[in-house]
Write a protein that holds these residues in place. Structure first.
Motif, mmCIF file in Angstrom:
data_model
loop_
_atom_site.group_PDB
_atom_site.id
_atom_site.type_symbol
_atom_site.label_atom_id
_atom_site.label_comp_id
_atom_site.label_asym_id
_atom_site.label_seq_id
_atom_site.Cartn_x
_atom_site.Cartn_y
_atom_site.Cartn_z
ATOM 1 N N ASN A 1 0.820 -1.207 0.000
ATOM 2 C CA ASN A 1 0.000 0.000 0.000
ATOM 3 C C ASN A 1 0.854 1.258 0.000
ATOM 4 O O ASN A 1 0.529 2.240 -0.678
ATOM 5 N N LEU B 1 2.105 1.746 -3.470
ATOM 6 C CA LEU B 1 1.023 2.182 -4.344
ATOM 7 C C LEU B 1 0.728 3.664 -4.146
ATOM 8 O O LEU B 1 0.522 4.408 -5.121
ATOM 9 N N VAL B 2 0.699 4.096 -2.883
ATOM 10 C CA VAL B 2 0.399 5.492 -2.579
ATOM 11 C C VAL B 2 1.482 6.409 -3.134
ATOM 12 O O VAL B 2 1.188 7.432 -3.766
ATOM 13 N N ALA C 1 1.314 6.500 -6.972
ATOM 14 C CA ALA C 1 0.157 7.277 -7.412
ATOM 15 C C ALA C 1 0.377 8.757 -7.158
ATOM 16 O O ALA C 1 0.024 9.609 -7.998
ATOM 17 N N ARG D 1 -6.385 7.144 -7.096
ATOM 18 C CA ARG D 1 -5.448 6.692 -8.128
ATOM 19 C C ARG D 1 -4.675 5.457 -7.652
ATOM 20 O O ARG D 1 -4.347 4.584 -8.443
ATOM 21 N N ALA D 2 -4.398 5.388 -6.342
ATOM 22 C CA ALA D 2 -3.663 4.246 -5.787
ATOM 23 C C ALA D 2 -4.555 3.028 -5.585
ATOM 24 O O ALA D 2 -4.052 1.912 -5.382
ATOM 25 N N VAL E 1 -3.934 6.248 3.197
ATOM 26 C CA VAL E 1 -2.939 7.276 2.882
ATOM 27 C C VAL E 1 -2.535 8.014 4.155
ATOM 28 O O VAL E 1 -1.340 8.201 4.424
#
Length: 217
Positions: free
Chosen positions: A20, A23-24, A27, A47-48, A55
């Motif tokens: 995660n 991904l954050v 993005a 977006r992530a 987040v």
């Protein structure tokens, strides 16, 4: 009775938490480049493909997220600068300036965060490497002897301005700017326009503070 010492080392993230986090950050790099630092955390989360709470668990605010991305960008540039030192014939300086240009285009929305970034040690390391690249270029005759590090740094400041001003209308305009600037750097340094920006002034301009513990990766 003996008191058990507390473990002060942070626990490693679980695999899903690491994923995660990645991904954050990925993005955020895309979103901030596209929309600038005004982009919302909600848009970054969308977006992530994660919830906005995810987040905020990793980054308490947008400034912390932007700071990490800017630090990544600096670390990437340090690696590229080191690689440029191995290029033949004193070509490393120009090659690295073009790396900076491409990086500024890719991170247009938040590249300005590099000025005054908190990882001053990382900024200084990058500046040292650029100084070494300049020495190589001088020895190879690709840059005039009187050119100083402050002159090269001023070139990069202008480069950032060209990238930001031209935007998506003329995204490659910076390439011609670099060509013109290096044509000038090969000529004799000017003698009637005052001295170059000093190393001390460069530190004052960047304005970063650091406790020495941060490192560039």
């Amino acid at each position: 009775m003996a008191v058990q010492a507390q473990d002060t080392h942070p626990k490693p993230l679980r695999r899903d938490a690491v994923r995660n986090h990645q991904l954050v950050v990925a993005a955020a790099r895309d979103v901030l480049s596209e929309f600038g630092t005004d982009a919302s955390m909600e848009l970054i989360a969308s977006r992530a493909g994660v919830g906005v709470g995810t987040v905020y668990r990793r980054f308490p605010n947008k400034e912390a997220l932007v700071d990490e991305i800017a630090a990544q960008m600096l670390g990437e540039l340090v690696g590229e600068a080191r690689a440029s030192l191995a290029l033949p014939g004193g070509t490393g300086l120009e090659a690295f300036v073009r790396v900076i240009g491409r990086s500024l285009v890719a991170h247009r929305g938040y590249a300005h965060k590099l000025i005054g970034h908190s990882r001053a040690a990382c900024v200084e390391q990058l500046r040292d490497l650029m100084g070494e690249l300049l020495v190589q270029a001088k020895r190879a005759g690709r840059v005039a002897p009187g050119i100083e590090l402050g002159d090269v740094m001023a070139l990069t400041w202008g480069l950032r301005g060209v990238v930001e001003t031209a935007g998506e209308v003329a995204p490659e305009a910076w390439q011609r700017y670099v060509d013109i600037q290096f044509s000038g750097l090969r000529c004799s340094a000017p003698t009637d326009s005052g001295p170059a920006v000093t190393r001390q002034q460069l530190g004052q301009i960047s304005g970063g503070t650091d406790d020495g513990s941060a490192s560039c990766t």
